[in-house]
Design a protein around this motif. Structure first.
Motif, short mmCIF file in Angstrom:
data_model
loop_
_atom_site.label_atom_id
_atom_site.label_comp_id
_atom_site.label_asym_id
_atom_site.label_seq_id
_atom_site.Cartn_x
_atom_site.Cartn_y
_atom_site.Cartn_z
N UNK A 219 0.84 -1.13 -0.07
CA UNK A 219 -0.08 0.09 -0.04
C UNK A 219 0.95 1.16 0.02
N UNK A 220 0.34 2.34 -0.70
CA UNK A 220 1.04 3.50 -0.74
C UNK A 220 -0.34 4.57 -0.71
N UNK A 221 -0.20 5.53 0.27
CA UNK A 221 -1.33 6.34 0.72
C UNK A 221 -0.78 7.86 0.79
N UNK A 222 -1.40 8.85 0.04
CA UNK A 222 -1.48 10.20 0.26
C UNK A 222 -2.58 10.88 0.28
N UNK A 223 -2.64 12.20 0.66
CA UNK A 223 -3.75 12.86 0.28
C UNK A 223 -3.88 13.17 -1.06
N UNK A 224 -2.86 13.64 -1.62
CA UNK A 224 -2.72 13.84 -3.05
C UNK A 224 -1.43 13.35 -3.46
N UNK A 225 -1.44 12.73 -4.66
CA UNK A 225 -0.45 12.02 -5.47
C UNK A 225 0.53 13.19 -5.70
N UNK A 226 1.88 13.32 -4.91
CA UNK A 226 2.71 14.39 -5.41
C UNK A 226 4.07 14.23 -4.82
N UNK A 227 5.23 14.95 -5.47
CA UNK A 227 6.59 14.78 -4.92
C UNK A 227 6.58 14.96 -3.55
N UNK A 228 5.99 15.83 -2.89
CA UNK A 228 6.46 16.12 -1.44
C UNK A 228 6.10 14.94 -0.66
N UNK A 229 5.23 14.04 -1.00
CA UNK A 229 5.04 12.74 -0.26
C UNK A 229 5.71 11.65 -1.24
N UNK A 230 6.63 11.75 -2.08
CA UNK A 230 7.52 10.80 -2.74
C UNK A 230 6.79 9.71 -3.63
N UNK A 231 5.55 10.41 -4.27
CA UNK A 231 4.96 9.46 -5.35
C UNK A 231 5.81 9.34 -6.27
N UNK A 232 6.74 10.16 -6.93
CA UNK A 232 7.62 10.16 -7.95
C UNK A 232 8.55 9.05 -7.77
N UNK A 233 9.00 8.83 -6.42
CA UNK A 233 10.04 7.86 -6.03
C UNK A 233 9.44 6.53 -5.97
N UNK A 234 8.28 6.28 -5.56
CA UNK A 234 7.63 5.32 -5.52
C UNK A 234 7.16 4.73 -7.00
N UNK A 235 6.75 5.51 -7.73
CA UNK A 235 6.42 5.14 -9.16
C UNK A 235 7.48 4.71 -9.63
N UNK A 236 8.56 5.25 -9.67
CA UNK A 236 9.97 5.04 -10.24
C UNK A 236 10.55 3.66 -9.83
N UNK A 237 10.23 3.16 -8.83
CA UNK A 237 10.35 1.95 -8.16
C UNK A 237 9.29 0.92 -8.51
N UNK A 238 8.26 1.19 -9.00
CA UNK A 238 7.19 0.31 -9.36
C UNK A 238 7.76 -0.76 -10.33
N UNK A 239 8.27 -0.47 -11.63
CA UNK A 239 8.46 -1.53 -12.53
C UNK A 239 9.44 -2.80 -12.00
N UNK A 240 10.29 -2.30 -11.07
CA UNK A 240 11.22 -3.42 -10.44
C UNK A 240 10.50 -4.00 -9.31
N UNK A 241 9.57 -3.37 -8.58
CA UNK A 241 8.96 -4.05 -7.52
C UNK A 241 7.87 -5.10 -8.20
N UNK A 242 7.41 -4.82 -9.33
CA UNK A 242 6.28 -5.53 -10.04
C UNK A 242 7.02 -6.91 -10.53
N UNK A 243 8.07 -6.78 -11.14
CA UNK A 243 8.99 -7.72 -11.72
C UNK A 243 9.40 -8.56 -10.62
N UNK A 244 9.82 -8.24 -9.63
CA UNK A 244 10.29 -8.96 -8.37
C UNK A 244 9.03 -9.64 -7.55
N UNK A 245 7.96 -9.35 -7.43
CA UNK A 245 6.88 -9.66 -6.72
C UNK A 245 5.51 -9.88 -7.69
N UNK A 246 5.60 -11.09 -8.40
CA UNK A 246 4.78 -11.55 -9.55
C UNK A 246 3.25 -11.44 -8.98
#
Length: 414
Positions: A219-246
Motif C-alpha cells: 500500500x501507498x497512501x497520500x492525500x494527493x499524489x505528489x512529489x512532497x510525499x514521494x509519489x515520484x520515487x514510488x512510481x519509479x520503483x514500481x517496475x522493478x517491484x512488480x517484476x520482483x513480486x509477480x
C-alpha cells in the motif's frame, strides 16, 4: 467557558477536541468557510462566512500568499465582529492560523486567550528548502527570500498568541525560539480502537479489487499524489517491484490535486505524469496488479491498512501524515523514508525499516525483504502499534493532554 474555534475547514485538527469541550458543558462556536448555512455539529454551533469577490490586480508574486491570507483574515474579522455584536465574547479562541483567518481576532476580543495550532514554520535552509532539486529549481537565493516572505503570517500571529500547540517535535522545532518556547507538543491523536489489526479484514471494491490478509498487498497512501510525499520515487520503483513480486497487488490511494510544493505543468497532474513515465517499463499483465483508488471513505482506508502486508510512506522533511500513524496502529509493516519527521516514530528495524528518500532500489529491496519474512513483519507491526498506543492514543494520551493544555492556556498570566 465560551470557546471560539477558527479553522477554514472546521473541524480539521479540532475533530475530537471540540466535541469533547462541548460535552463538558463549554459554549463552543466555530467560524468556518466550510459550511454555507449555520449548523450544529456534535454540540458546536458552526457559523459560516464567505470571502468577498476581488478584482484581479497586479501584485508581486511573493505577496500572493499574504494577499490571500489578509483577504481571509478580513472576512473572518467581519464575521467575528458580527458575532461580538450578537453578544458572544469568547474566553478562549483556538485557531489554526495557517490560512490567515485569525490574524485580526485580538482586535475584536482583546481580552480573550488565544491558542494557536502551530503546523509549520517555513525554514529557508536545507533540508526544508532544496531538498529535492528536481522540483526546486531556479535561483537559490531568491527561493530563500520567497520562503521567508511566507512566514509573515506566522509573525503577525506570534504577538497576539498566548500559547501554541504542535503535533510533533519536528513541526514545533521549525518555529523560532521566541515562539517555540510557548509551543507544547501534543499530537492530534489516533483512535487505536478503530485503527487496529484485523486478521479477518477483506477489502472488496466493485469488480476491480478483492483482497484479504492472504494476499500480498503493498500500500501507498497520500492525500494527493505528489512529489512532497514521494509519489515520484514510488512510481519509479514500481517496475522493478512488480517484476520482483509477480503475485503482489499494489494499491495506491490519493487525489489528483496538489497539497504541497510545486504544481505540475498546466493541464496535467503529477499522478498521470509519473504513470506516463513508467508505464512503458511495465507489462500489461503487471499493470493489471496496480490499483489506483483515488480518495476513499475512511472505513475503506482503514480496511486497506488492515490487509496491507507492507505499507510504504515517503515524505520530504515536512508535516508528518496521520496516515503513517494509522498504518502503524493497524499493525502494518512499514518501509519509510529516512527523513526527520519520520524518525520521530520509525526506528530502523524497531518500528519499521528506513530508506533514503531518493533510493528507489533500496525501497524495493526493503519491501521485498519484508514480504519474504513474515516473522519480521509481525515483529515490526506489533512494535509499531505499541508505540502508537503508548504515545499517540487518542483517548488515553492525546485528548487528556489537550485538555490540560487548554487549562494551562487559560491559567497563564497575561
Amino acid at each position: 467557558m465560551k470557546i471560539l474555534f477558527i479553522h477554514q475547514n472546521f473541524p480539521g485538527q479540532y475533530k475530537h477536541l471540540a466535541p469533547l469541550l462541548a460535552a463538558q458543558g463549554h459554549h463552543c462556536v466555530a467560524l468556518t468557510l466550510r459550511v454555507k448555512k449555520q449548523t450544529d455539529w456534535n454540540g458546536v454551533r458552526v457559523l459560516p462566512y464567505a470571502l468577498p469577490k476581488r478584482q484581479a490586480q497586479d501584485i508581486h508574486p511573493w505577496l500572493l500568499d499574504l494577499d490571500t491570507k489578509v483577504t481571509r483574515a478580513e472576512a473572518c474579522f467581519h464575521a467575528a465582529r458580527k458575532l461580538k455584536q450578537a453578544g458572544f465574547v469568547p474566553d478562549l479562541i483556538l485557531a489554526h492560523p495557517g490560512w490567515g483567518e485569525s490574524m485580526f481576532l485580538r482586535d475584536v476580543w482583546p481580552k480573550a486567550r488565544i491558542g494557536l495550532y502551530c503546523e509549520l514554520y517555513h525554514s529557508a535552509d536545507y533540508p526544508h528548502l532544496r531538498f529535492d532539486p528536481e522540483f526546486d529549481k531556479g535561483d537559490a537565493d531568491l527561493s530563500r527570500l520567497r520562503i521567508r516572505m511566507k512566514n509573515i503570517n506566522n509573525h503577525l500571529h506570534f504577538p497576539m498568541a498566548d500559547a501554541g500547540i504542535s503535533p510533533t517535535r519536528f513541526q514545533a522545532d521549525t518555529f523560532p525560539p521566541e515562539f517555540r518556547d510557548r509551543i507544547t507538543v501534543i499530537h492530534d491523536g489516533i483512535d487505536t480502537t478503530q485503527s487496529k489489526p484485523d486478521p479477518n479484514a477483506r477489502l472488496t471494491i466493485k469488480e476491480t479489487l478483492d483482497v484479504s490478509r492472504n494476499d500480498e498487498v503493498i500500500t501507498f497512501v497520500n492525500r494527493n499524489l505528489e512529489p512532497y510525499r514521494g509519489y515520484h520515487v514510488f512510481m519509479r520503483a514500481l517496475p522493478r517491484l512488480l517484476r520482483n513480486r509477480p503475485k503482489a497487488r499494489v494499491v495506491i490511494v490519493g487525489g489528483d490535486e496538489v497539497s504541497y510544493g510545486a504544481r505540475p505543468p498546466k493541464g496535467q497532474t503529477w499522478k498521470q505524469i509519473f504513470i506516463d513515465e513508467v508505464r512503458t517499463q511495465i507489462s500489461d499483465e503487471d499493470w493489471a496488479r496496480v490499483h489506483f483508488l483515488g480518495r476513499v471513505p475512511y472505513d475503506t482506508f482503514t480496511t486497506l491498512l488492515q490487509v496491507s502486508r507492507v505499507h510504504v510512506y515517503l515524505t520530504y522533511p515536512f508535516v508528518l501524515s496521520w496516515s503513517l500513524l494509522e498504518a502503524m496502529s493497524c499493525g502494518a509493516a512499514i518501509v519509510a523514508s529516512d527523513t526527520a519527521p519520520v524518525r520521530e516514530v520509525i526506528t530502523e528495524d524497531g518500528t519499521g525499516r528506513l530508506v533514503d528518500f531518493f533510493d528507489g532500489d533500496a525501497l524495493v529491496d526493503q519491501v521485498c525483504a519484508l514480504l519474504n519474512d513474515s516473522a519480521a513483519r509481525a515483529r515490526l507491526g506489533k512494535a509499531a502499534r505499541a508505540l502508537v498506543q503508548d504515545r499517540y492514543d487518542l483517548r488515553r494520551i492525546c485528548l487528556p493532554q489537550q485538555l490540560k493544555w487548554v487549562d494551562d492556556v487559560m491559567a497563564t498570566k497575561m
